[in-house]
Design an enzyme around this catalytic site. Structure first.
Site, PDB file in Angstrom:
ATOM      1  N   LYS A 169      58.895 115.644  85.014  1.00  0.00           N
ATOM      2  CA  LYS A 169      60.267 115.254  85.383  1.00  0.00           C
ATOM      3  C   LYS A 169      61.191 116.245  84.692  1.00  0.00           C
ATOM      4  O   LYS A 169      61.464 116.137  83.504  1.00  0.00           O
ATOM      5  CB  LYS A 169      60.539 113.825  84.898  1.00  0.00           C
ATOM      6  CG  LYS A 169      61.563 113.045  85.701  1.00  0.00           C
ATOM      7  CD  LYS A 169      62.949 113.630  85.744  1.00  0.00           C
ATOM      8  CE  LYS A 169      63.771 113.376  84.500  1.00  0.00           C
ATOM      9  NZ  LYS A 169      65.088 114.093  84.556  1.00  0.00           N
ATOM     10  N   GLU A 242      59.805 116.455  71.127  1.00  0.00           N
ATOM     11  CA  GLU A 242      60.438 117.704  70.667  1.00  0.00           C
ATOM     12  C   GLU A 242      61.934 117.493  70.802  1.00  0.00           C
ATOM     13  O   GLU A 242      62.468 117.534  71.915  1.00  0.00           O
ATOM     14  CB  GLU A 242      60.000 118.874  71.554  1.00  0.00           C
ATOM     15  CG  GLU A 242      58.524 119.215  71.467  1.00  0.00           C
ATOM     16  CD  GLU A 242      58.163 120.030  70.233  1.00  0.00           C
ATOM     17  OE1 GLU A 242      59.033 120.202  69.354  1.00  0.00           O
ATOM     18  OE2 GLU A 242      57.018 120.469  70.142  1.00  0.00           O
ATOM     19  N   CYS A 276      67.441 124.785  71.025  1.00  0.00           N
ATOM     20  CA  CYS A 276      67.138 123.824  69.970  1.00  0.00           C
ATOM     21  C   CYS A 276      67.004 124.536  68.636  1.00  0.00           C
ATOM     22  O   CYS A 276      67.238 123.962  67.583  1.00  0.00           O
ATOM     23  CB  CYS A 276      65.877 123.049  70.302  1.00  0.00           C
ATOM     24  SG  CYS A 276      64.458 124.108  70.622  1.00  0.00           S
ATOM     25  N   GLU A 374      74.481 118.073  66.030  1.00  0.00           N
ATOM     26  CA  GLU A 374      74.039 119.202  66.843  1.00  0.00           C
ATOM     27  C   GLU A 374      75.184 119.598  67.777  1.00  0.00           C
ATOM     28  O   GLU A 374      75.642 118.783  68.573  1.00  0.00           O
ATOM     29  CB  GLU A 374      72.797 118.818  67.652  1.00  0.00           C
ATOM     30  CG  GLU A 374      72.169 120.011  68.336  1.00  0.00           C
ATOM     31  CD  GLU A 374      70.946 119.636  69.172  1.00  0.00           C
ATOM     32  OE1 GLU A 374      70.981 118.587  69.846  1.00  0.00           O
ATOM     33  OE2 GLU A 374      69.965 120.400  69.156  1.00  0.00           O
TER      34      GLU A 374
HETATM   35  P1  NAD Z   1      68.472 114.757  77.238  1.00  0.00           P
HETATM   36  O1  NAD Z   1      67.819 113.934  76.203  1.00  0.00           O
HETATM   37  O2  NAD Z   1      69.787 114.341  77.757  1.00  0.00           O
HETATM   38  O3  NAD Z   1      67.539 114.896  78.508  1.00  0.00           O
HETATM   39  C1  NAD Z   1      66.216 115.413  78.415  1.00  0.00           C
HETATM   40  C2  NAD Z   1      65.415 114.882  79.596  1.00  0.00           C
HETATM   41  O4  NAD Z   1      65.263 113.476  79.471  1.00  0.00           O
HETATM   42  C3  NAD Z   1      66.073 115.116  80.958  1.00  0.00           C
HETATM   43  O5  NAD Z   1      65.067 115.453  81.879  1.00  0.00           O
HETATM   44  C4  NAD Z   1      66.669 113.761  81.273  1.00  0.00           C
HETATM   45  O6  NAD Z   1      66.831 113.509  82.638  1.00  0.00           O
HETATM   46  C5  NAD Z   1      65.642 112.834  80.687  1.00  0.00           C
HETATM   47  N1  NAD Z   1      66.111 111.490  80.354  1.00  0.00           N
HETATM   48  C6  NAD Z   1      67.373 111.069  80.110  1.00  0.00           C
HETATM   49  N2  NAD Z   1      67.387 109.753  79.828  1.00  0.00           N
HETATM   50  C7  NAD Z   1      66.111 109.341  79.878  1.00  0.00           C
HETATM   51  C8  NAD Z   1      65.472 108.069  79.664  1.00  0.00           C
HETATM   52  N3  NAD Z   1      66.158 106.977  79.312  1.00  0.00           N
HETATM   53  N4  NAD Z   1      64.141 108.006  79.787  1.00  0.00           N
HETATM   54  C9  NAD Z   1      63.427 109.101  80.098  1.00  0.00           C
HETATM   55  N5  NAD Z   1      63.967 110.311  80.332  1.00  0.00           N
HETATM   56  C10 NAD Z   1      65.298 110.430  80.215  1.00  0.00           C
HETATM   57  O7  NAD Z   1      68.551 116.243  76.647  1.00  0.00           O
HETATM   58  P2  NAD Z   1      69.159 117.537  77.338  1.00  0.00           P
HETATM   59  O8  NAD Z   1      70.647 117.471  77.277  1.00  0.00           O
HETATM   60  O9  NAD Z   1      68.513 117.788  78.649  1.00  0.00           O
HETATM   61  O10 NAD Z   1      68.617 118.679  76.360  1.00  0.00           O
HETATM   62  C11 NAD Z   1      69.284 119.077  75.203  1.00  0.00           C
HETATM   63  C12 NAD Z   1      68.593 118.505  73.968  1.00  0.00           C
HETATM   64  O11 NAD Z   1      67.236 118.881  73.967  1.00  0.00           O
HETATM   65  C13 NAD Z   1      69.171 119.054  72.684  1.00  0.00           C
HETATM   66  O12 NAD Z   1      69.280 118.008  71.746  1.00  0.00           O
HETATM   67  C14 NAD Z   1      68.120 120.052  72.230  1.00  0.00           C
HETATM   68  O13 NAD Z   1      68.095 120.315  70.856  1.00  0.00           O
HETATM   69  C15 NAD Z   1      66.873 119.391  72.695  1.00  0.00           C
HETATM   70  N6  NAD Z   1      65.807 120.373  72.828  1.00  0.00           N
HETATM   71  C16 NAD Z   1      64.771 120.320  71.942  1.00  0.00           C
HETATM   72  C17 NAD Z   1      63.769 121.276  72.018  1.00  0.00           C
HETATM   73  C18 NAD Z   1      62.609 121.258  71.067  1.00  0.00           C
HETATM   74  O14 NAD Z   1      61.635 121.927  71.355  1.00  0.00           O
HETATM   75  N7  NAD Z   1      62.661 120.555  69.954  1.00  0.00           N
HETATM   76  C19 NAD Z   1      63.815 122.253  72.992  1.00  0.00           C
HETATM   77  C20 NAD Z   1      64.887 122.268  73.872  1.00  0.00           C
HETATM   78  C21 NAD Z   1      65.879 121.315  73.787  1.00  0.00           C
END
Ligand code: NAD
Length: 523
Positions: A169, A242, A276, A374
């Site tokens: 997803k 992650e 990230c 962040e």
């Molecule tokens: P997000 O948490 O908003 O969304 C991530 C994913 O989760 C998306 O596909 C979203 O549709 C899905 N999602 C949202 N609500 C959900 C739910 N209730 N249940 C299941 N899935 C759900 O994050 P984002 O804005 O897409 O990404 C940015 C964040 O990701 C930042 O905090 C960044 O630091 C983190 N990030 C971490 C890493 C790592 O490797 N540690 C890498 C990249 C990004």
């Protein structure tokens, strides 16, 4: 989340963040679509596992060749949907995936094949032990938009080579890149049902978490990660999380100011700060503070902001206006509380609603939002510190623990300090590139997550370990079975003396007492 999306009934619009152009409208998966995808994956997975490790590695080799052939088209597709400069798409996405594929091609066989386990105890030596690594079954992968190709691809490749099926997803902002990944994998020989993409927003992700998958690999924000962890805990679904970061950069008193300031600028502004592993906080020894901050401001002012498709662009747009507003709020909070803006500090609305000027802030304090939350945008906040101890204390004073970097002319000093930092990765004299080291495990401590992706440890997450214990003397009753009594108790005491007694005499007398064990009557 829905505010930035143009949802028409059950459709999602993929937008170009630089221009606002709609790239494509796609159907959004319903809960029952997600369940069907998982059940098709479940049905297809055993055959994929039986296909064999060597043949799965060959499929990866084919994927790698096809990706290499299409590298420029894939990079352009990433830039169109995620905004980053096209050279970043090539280096931080395509190259990372080509390398991750190479790591698995070279190492998956030795890391996944059965592993004999020698036994030390004289009694258990009669048994042959082996670790057998089995696929979990169906792995759900939920990914973010900021590295829309390299994050889901590196996780998917590891899951597939281990014999799992995958239901991915992707972020609702970057579905086309995920479909591109699936199409490359299918054309390389991965059966369609073994790797599927379900398109949708949070509810589609939640449906995947609730579906009968066997493991979940989630990359995204701490808020979503905690929600997912709670829901996974209710049914003991194993998860890798992650999550976010607030990575500190420590500039020690012997650092090379020119090199370290270039690193800070790249580390804070690559992918418009939406990494990230971005440099989100910078602690500089007070003697270097002014020249370092000046150098950062000078270099930042030279960055060209624009459409990532233009090869001269250094910094592209942010993904959506929502993200720009968070950056603006953090910068305004810092400014109102006394921070000095050395560069940027405003949005670039003439370029479009998603552009923010690369920003350098000095005289920030640890209690400001810019140093605690962040930001995930193009801001480099720089703070002066007294010495190494204070730098380490400030670096560790955070709910996050993804990565950190230390800058010094003395690598040994850097390594010593690195051991004191609470983070999944500490780089001495580099930033961010650890994500591209295919051998290096990626993951955080504290709120930055649980588990690892990439390298050996990332591959370990994709299998469950079964212990295969085969007795070498199948016709013999085990010495410890029923038929107890006082003499058996003494014999066993003797056995323990023989094995663990400190003095030679204790071990010898123990051996004499234990010798009778083999003649005792058993049921
Ligand atoms: P997000 O948490 O908003 O969304 C991530 C994913 O989760 C998306 O596909 C979203 O549709 C899905 N999602 C949202 N609500 C959900 C739910 N209730 N249940 C299941 N899935 C759900 O994050 P984002 O804005 O897409 O990404 C940015 C964040 O990701 C930042 O905090 C960044 O630091 C983190 N990030 C971490 C890493 C790592 O490797 N540690 C890498 C990249 C990004």
């Amino acid at each position: 989340m829905a505010t930035d999306l143009q949802i028409v009934a059950r459709k999602i619009a993929s937008l170009n963040p630089a221009t606002g152009e709609t790239l494509r409208e796609l159907d959004c998966a319903s809960e029952s679509d997600v369940l069907s995808a998982v059940s098709r994956a479940r049905a297809a997975q055993p055959q994929w596992a039986e296909f064999g490790l060597r043949r799965r590695i060959e499929v990866l080799r084919e994927f790698q060749a096809r990706l290499f052939e299409r590298k420029s088209e894939v990079a352009a597709a990433i830039t169109r949907e995620a905004g980053k400069p096209v050279v970043e798409s090539l280096v931080t996405e395509v190259l990372v995936v080509l390398d991750a594929a190479q790591f698995l091609i070279d190492n998956a066989f030795s890391l996944l094949r059965d592993e004999p386990v020698p036994h030390a105890n004289i009694v258990t030596k009669m048994k042959k032990g082996a670790l057998v690594r089995e696929p979990h079954g169906v792995i759900g992968i939920i990914s973010p938009w900021n590295y829309p190709f390299s994050i889901p691809a590196t996780e998917t490749l590891a899951a597939l080579v281990a014999g799992n099926a995958v239901v991915l997803k992707p972020s609702e902002f970057t579905p086309l890149v995920a479909l591109e990944l699936a199409s490359l994998l299918h054309s390389a020989g991965v059966p369609k049902d073994v790797m599927q993409v379900v398109i949708g927003e949070g509810p589609a992700g939640a449906a995947l978490v609730e579906s009968p998958i066997d493991k979940l690999v989630f990359t995204g924000s701490v808020t979503t990660g905690k929600r997912i962890a709670a829901s996974a805990a209710a049914r003991l679904l194993p998860v890798v999380l992650e999550l976010g970061g607030k990575d500190p950069m420590l500039v020690l008193d012997d650092a090379d100011v020119d090199v370290a300031s270039s690193a800070a600028v790249w580390g804070a502004f690559v992918n418009a700060g939406q990494a990230c592993l971005s440099v989100e906080r910078c602690y500089v020894h007070h003697r270097l503070f002014e020249p370092f901050a000046e150098a950062c401001a000078e270099k930042t002012k030279q960055l060209r902001v624009g459409n990532g498709m233009d090869s001269h662009t250094d910094v592209g747009p942010m993904i959506r206006e929502r993200q720009v507003k968070i950056v603006d709020a953090h910068v305004e909070d810092a400014r109102a509380r006394g921070a000095r803006v050395l560069a940027g500090g405003h949005s670039l609305s003439a370029l479009g609603p998603n552009f923010y000027a690369p920003t350098v802030l000095a005289d920030v304090r640890q209690d400001m939002r810019i140093m605690r939350e962040e930001t995930f945008g193009p801001v480099l906040p720089i703070m002066s510190c007294a010495d190494d101890d204070e730098a380490v204390r400030l670096a560790n004073d955070s709910e996050y623990g993804l990565a950190a970097s230390i800058w010094t002319r003395d690598p040994k000093r850097g390594e010593r300090l690195a051991r004191r930092i609470h983070a999944g990765t500490v780089m001495v004299n580099d930033v961010i590139s650890c994500f591209g080291i295919s051998e290096a495990p990626h993951g955080g401590v504290k709120a930055s997550g649980v588990g690892r992706t990439h390298g050996r440890f990332g591959l370990d997450e994709m299998v469950r370990v079964k212990y295969l214990d085969t007795d070498r003397l199948p016709g013999m009753k085990k010495l410890w079975w029923h038929g107890y009594g006082e003499s058996f108790r003494r014999q066993m005491e003797g056995f323990l003396d023989m094995r663990f007694g400190r003095a030679l005499t204790t071990r010898l007398s123990g051996a004499l007492r234990a010798a009778g064990i083999v003649r005792r009557k058993q049921l």
